[in-house]
Motif scaffolding. Structure first.
Motif, short mmCIF file in Angstrom:
data_model
loop_
_atom_site.label_atom_id
_atom_site.label_comp_id
_atom_site.label_asym_id
_atom_site.label_seq_id
_atom_site.Cartn_x
_atom_site.Cartn_y
_atom_site.Cartn_z
N ASN A 109 0.83 -1.20 0.00
CA ASN A 109 0.00 0.00 0.00
C ASN A 109 0.87 1.25 0.00
N HIS A 110 1.92 1.25 0.80
CA HIS A 110 2.83 2.39 0.84
C HIS A 110 3.49 2.59 -0.53
N ASP A 111 3.96 1.50 -1.13
CA ASP A 111 4.60 1.58 -2.44
C ASP A 111 3.62 2.06 -3.51
N LEU A 112 2.37 1.63 -3.42
CA LEU A 112 1.34 2.04 -4.37
C LEU A 112 1.07 3.53 -4.24
N LYS A 113 0.95 4.01 -3.01
CA LYS A 113 0.65 5.43 -2.76
C LYS A 113 1.81 6.34 -3.16
N THR A 114 3.04 5.86 -3.02
CA THR A 114 4.21 6.69 -3.32
C THR A 114 4.67 6.52 -4.77
N GLY A 115 4.02 5.67 -5.54
CA GLY A 115 4.36 5.51 -6.94
C GLY A 115 5.48 4.52 -7.23
N LYS A 173 3.22 0.39 -9.72
CA LYS A 173 2.12 0.84 -10.56
C LYS A 173 1.34 -0.38 -11.04
N ALA A 174 0.07 -0.39 -10.73
CA ALA A 174 -0.81 -1.47 -11.19
C ALA A 174 -1.43 -1.02 -12.50
N SER A 175 -1.23 -1.81 -13.54
CA SER A 175 -1.73 -1.41 -14.85
C SER A 175 -3.26 -1.38 -14.90
N LEU A 226 -1.79 -7.23 -5.85
CA LEU A 226 -1.43 -7.60 -4.48
C LEU A 226 -1.57 -9.10 -4.28
N LEU A 227 -2.66 -9.69 -4.75
CA LEU A 227 -2.86 -11.14 -4.60
C LEU A 227 -1.78 -11.93 -5.32
N VAL A 228 -1.33 -11.43 -6.47
CA VAL A 228 -0.23 -12.09 -7.19
C VAL A 228 1.05 -11.98 -6.38
N ARG A 229 1.33 -10.79 -5.84
CA ARG A 229 2.56 -10.60 -5.05
C ARG A 229 2.58 -11.47 -3.80
#
Length: 85
Positions: free
Chosen positions: A52-58, A61-63, A70-73
């Motif tokens: 979530n932190h990585d997503l918010k800070t860029g 990037k989820a296409s 997230l489920l894949v990771r």
């Protein structure tokens, strides 16, 4: 229908568990089996918060679908292979 976060997970602070549950809600991950698996594992809870932190800070990037990524990771679903047109 949604899994409660009142369970005790060794090595996880309640605030981290609550935050992970909130993130799952935001990403629309509602499958009870996936939520239970994620919220029962200290490693998964930590990864949800990190993601979530990585997503918010860029940094990530989820296409198309951030919840699916997230489920894949987490290794809970297989990555879909996109075939070039």
């Amino acid at each position: 229908d949604l899994v409660a976060t009142a369970q005790d997970v060794p090595g996880v602070q309640q605030s981290h568990l609550d935050n992970a549950a909130r993130i799952l809600d935001e990403l629309r991950i509602t499958d009870a089996k996936h939520r239970q698996t994620i919220l029962a594992s200290a490693a998964h809870v930590a990864e949800v918060n990190r993601y979530n932190h990585d997503l918010k800070t860029g940094k990530v990037k989820a296409s198309r679908n951030p919840g699916g990524l997230l489920l894949v990771r987490l290794g809970l679903v297989a990555a879909k292979v996109v075939k070039p047109a």
